[in-house]
Write an enzyme that holds these catalytic residues in place. Structure first.
Site, PDB file in Angstrom:
ATOM      1  N   GLY A 172     -58.611  15.587 -55.423  1.00  0.00           N
ATOM      2  CA  GLY A 172     -57.799  14.577 -56.099  1.00  0.00           C
ATOM      3  C   GLY A 172     -58.605  13.398 -56.636  1.00  0.00           C
ATOM      4  O   GLY A 172     -58.330  12.913 -57.740  1.00  0.00           O
ATOM      5  N   ASN A 173     -59.631  12.969 -55.898  1.00  0.00           N
ATOM      6  CA  ASN A 173     -60.343  11.761 -56.334  1.00  0.00           C
ATOM      7  C   ASN A 173     -61.199  11.995 -57.582  1.00  0.00           C
ATOM      8  O   ASN A 173     -61.654  11.054 -58.208  1.00  0.00           O
ATOM      9  CB  ASN A 173     -61.194  11.175 -55.186  1.00  0.00           C
ATOM     10  CG  ASN A 173     -62.334  12.086 -54.820  1.00  0.00           C
ATOM     11  OD1 ASN A 173     -62.184  13.304 -54.821  1.00  0.00           O
ATOM     12  ND2 ASN A 173     -63.477  11.525 -54.533  1.00  0.00           N
TER      13      ASN A 173
ATOM     14  N   LYS B 202     -44.979  22.861 -47.734  1.00  0.00           N
ATOM     15  CA  LYS B 202     -45.668  21.920 -48.624  1.00  0.00           C
ATOM     16  C   LYS B 202     -44.673  21.035 -49.371  1.00  0.00           C
ATOM     17  O   LYS B 202     -43.912  21.514 -50.204  1.00  0.00           O
ATOM     18  CB  LYS B 202     -46.532  22.714 -49.606  1.00  0.00           C
ATOM     19  CG  LYS B 202     -47.575  21.876 -50.263  1.00  0.00           C
ATOM     20  CD  LYS B 202     -48.797  22.669 -50.686  1.00  0.00           C
ATOM     21  CE  LYS B 202     -49.788  21.770 -51.377  1.00  0.00           C
ATOM     22  NZ  LYS B 202     -50.736  21.135 -50.504  1.00  0.00           N
TER      23      LYS B 202
ATOM     24  N   LYS C 145     -55.507  24.765 -53.343  1.00  0.00           N
ATOM     25  CA  LYS C 145     -56.654  24.860 -54.260  1.00  0.00           C
ATOM     26  C   LYS C 145     -57.953  25.229 -53.519  1.00  0.00           C
ATOM     27  O   LYS C 145     -58.844  25.849 -54.091  1.00  0.00           O
ATOM     28  CB  LYS C 145     -56.835  23.590 -55.085  1.00  0.00           C
ATOM     29  CG  LYS C 145     -57.410  22.403 -54.346  1.00  0.00           C
ATOM     30  CD  LYS C 145     -58.772  22.001 -54.892  1.00  0.00           C
ATOM     31  CE  LYS C 145     -59.343  20.779 -54.219  1.00  0.00           C
ATOM     32  NZ  LYS C 145     -58.932  20.319 -52.930  1.00  0.00           N
TER      33      LYS C 145
ATOM     34  N   LYS D  52     -60.286  23.056 -46.240  1.00  0.00           N
ATOM     35  CA  LYS D  52     -61.625  23.148 -46.835  1.00  0.00           C
ATOM     36  C   LYS D  52     -62.555  23.951 -45.935  1.00  0.00           C
ATOM     37  O   LYS D  52     -63.286  24.825 -46.407  1.00  0.00           O
ATOM     38  CB  LYS D  52     -62.221  21.758 -47.066  1.00  0.00           C
ATOM     39  CG  LYS D  52     -61.438  20.965 -48.098  1.00  0.00           C
ATOM     40  CD  LYS D  52     -62.104  19.647 -48.398  1.00  0.00           C
ATOM     41  CE  LYS D  52     -61.091  18.674 -48.975  1.00  0.00           C
ATOM     42  NZ  LYS D  52     -60.237  19.244 -50.028  1.00  0.00           N
TER      43      LYS D  52
HETATM   44  P1  ADP Z   1     -59.096  16.534 -51.683  1.00  0.00           P
HETATM   45  O1  ADP Z   1     -58.233  15.722 -52.582  1.00  0.00           O
HETATM   46  O2  ADP Z   1     -60.526  16.576 -52.128  1.00  0.00           O
HETATM   47  O3  ADP Z   1     -58.530  17.888 -51.340  1.00  0.00           O
HETATM   48  P2  ADP Z   1     -58.332  15.621 -49.018  1.00  0.00           P
HETATM   49  O4  ADP Z   1     -57.910  14.209 -48.862  1.00  0.00           O
HETATM   50  O5  ADP Z   1     -57.295  16.671 -48.984  1.00  0.00           O
HETATM   51  O6  ADP Z   1     -59.217  15.678 -50.324  1.00  0.00           O
HETATM   52  O7  ADP Z   1     -59.412  15.986 -47.873  1.00  0.00           O
HETATM   53  C1  ADP Z   1     -60.580  15.222 -47.681  1.00  0.00           C
HETATM   54  C2  ADP Z   1     -60.345  14.207 -46.589  1.00  0.00           C
HETATM   55  O8  ADP Z   1     -60.274  14.818 -45.303  1.00  0.00           O
HETATM   56  C3  ADP Z   1     -61.451  13.193 -46.367  1.00  0.00           C
HETATM   57  O9  ADP Z   1     -61.441  12.175 -47.327  1.00  0.00           O
HETATM   58  C4  ADP Z   1     -61.167  12.680 -44.943  1.00  0.00           C
HETATM   59  O10 ADP Z   1     -60.368  11.515 -44.998  1.00  0.00           O
HETATM   60  C5  ADP Z   1     -60.338  13.799 -44.312  1.00  0.00           C
HETATM   61  N1  ADP Z   1     -60.867  14.390 -43.072  1.00  0.00           N
HETATM   62  C6  ADP Z   1     -60.096  14.866 -42.073  1.00  0.00           C
HETATM   63  N2  ADP Z   1     -60.816  15.349 -41.067  1.00  0.00           N
HETATM   64  C7  ADP Z   1     -62.119  15.205 -41.419  1.00  0.00           C
HETATM   65  C8  ADP Z   1     -63.358  15.536 -40.797  1.00  0.00           C
HETATM   66  N3  ADP Z   1     -63.398  16.124 -39.592  1.00  0.00           N
HETATM   67  N4  ADP Z   1     -64.507  15.242 -41.439  1.00  0.00           N
HETATM   68  C9  ADP Z   1     -64.478  14.642 -42.640  1.00  0.00           C
HETATM   69  N5  ADP Z   1     -63.334  14.301 -43.289  1.00  0.00           N
HETATM   70  C10 ADP Z   1     -62.162  14.587 -42.701  1.00  0.00           C
HETATM   71 MG    MG Z   2     -56.643  18.305 -50.278  1.00  0.00          MG
END
Ligand code: ADP
Ligand code: MG
Length: 310
Positions: A11-12, A127, A210, A272
């Site tokens: 998203g970012n 979701k 995604k 992820k």
């Molecule tokens: P995207 O939009 O890239 O899918 P998300 O917000 O869904 O991003 O996922 C990334 C986020 O996951 C990070 O910014 C962080 O806040 C969070 N996060 C949760 N658990 C962890 C972890 N164990 N290590 C690192 N980040 C984590």
């Molecule tokens: Mg995400």
């Protein structure tokens, strides 16, 4: 042969509204152009959470306020989001490459993914998508296939299933474009979920994650690396706790064990890490990199990020 990578944008990388998207995308394409300069063949996938939410809200307000307008299916909103996100990426990517003296075509592909109607995810839609509704509005829209749940005191939201990808319909087209040296933007927003019917493919209300579709695409394209670009530089154990520990490398087995121990949040980092594992364990030599968008180049050069390997 060039190393082939699938780059998944979070998203970012795209911002939350149209103006933000334009600004974010300008930064994102520099990162991707750096990967191209490093000699990689790039396929781009991306999320669409805020974008599809905005489209859904716009389309449902339109049909609520105009008696002649029919509701717009979620699948159409996903396709629209692929279109306008792809447009910005394609436009800015071409400009960035041109600035660097590179003549490489950039192509956005509307992509469909076949899902299984019998996927257990359909029995338990989880979701949340779109805007918050009152109980009365939600009751009015509720049908056999459209479900709403109360979301932590903030109102009702539609929930859809998040099934696993089974087949990327346009896979051969993606391969053809890559063979022809295009940079391809595909599977946006997890791709448009469809099922096979006697009358051909038909959209179904669902959202494919995604991160999972990116791993699936990377496998199908026999990519060397899956690169998940997000809002943190590395994956952590005990994230945000006193004993937080950044991870540079973890094996598939370690990643599975840490997941079981609950180190990765279900709505964000867990998908992820699971996607990373799915790709890394699918064939020897395949690995996944998870890092901050702006650190992608350092990440592929082994200077930062988290590598998941088998
Ligand atoms: P995207 O939009 O890239 O899918 P998300 O917000 O869904 O991003 O996922 C990334 C986020 O996951 C990070 O910014 C962080 O806040 C969070 N996060 C949760 N658990 C962890 C972890 N164990 N290590 C690192 N980040 C984590
Ligand atoms: Mg995400």
């Amino acid at each position: 042969m060039k190393k082939r990578v699938v780059v998944a944008l979070g998203g970012n990388a795209l911002g939350n509204d149209l103006e933000e998207q334009w600004e974010s995308v300008k930064r994102t394409v520099k990162v991707i152009a750096d990967l191209v300069d490093e000699g990689l063949q790039v396929v781009i996938t991306h999320g669409n959470g805020p974008q599809v939410g905005m489209l859904q809200t716009a389309m449902s307000e339109f049909s609520d306020s105009h008696s002649y307008a029919k509701p717009t299916p979620l699948t159409v909103c996903i396709a629209m989001s692929q279109g306008y996100i792809g447009y910005d990426l394609q436009n800015r990517m071409s400009a960035e490459l041109e600035k660097r003296g590179r003549n490489i075509p950039v192509t956005t592909l509307i992509t469909q993914v076949r899902v299984d109607k019998e996927d257990p995810a359909f029995l338990n839609p989880t979701k949340p998508i779109g805007r918050f509704l009152t109980e009365e509005e939600a009751k009015k829209k509720e049908t056999e296939n459209i479900h709403f749940v109360e979301d932590s005191g903030r109102g009702y939201r539609q929930v859809v299933a998040s099934p696993a990808p089974q087949e990327i319909i346009e896979l051969d087209t993606i391969k053809t474009l890559l063979d022809d040296h295009h940079i391809v933007i595909a599977c946006g927003g997890g791709a448009v979920p469809v099922i096979r019917t006697e009358d051909g493919l038909k959209g179904i209300d669902a959202v494919v994650d995604k991160d999972y579709i990116s791993a699936f695409l990377a496998k199908e394209l026999d990519a060397d690396q899956l690169i998940i670009l997000t809002a943190v530089e590395q994956v952590a154990l005990n994230y945000m706790k006193e004993d937080q520990e950044w991870i540079s490398k973890m094996s598939v087995e370690e990643a599975k064990a840490y997941s079981k121990e609950g180190h990765f949040a279900p709505g964000s980092m867990l998908p992820k890490v699971e996607a990373a594992v799915q790709f890394a364990e699918s064939k020897k030599g395949r690995e996944t990199l998870i890092t901050l968008l702006d650190k992608a180049k350092d990440g592929i050069n082994g200077k930062t990020g988290t590598i998941i390997y088998s």
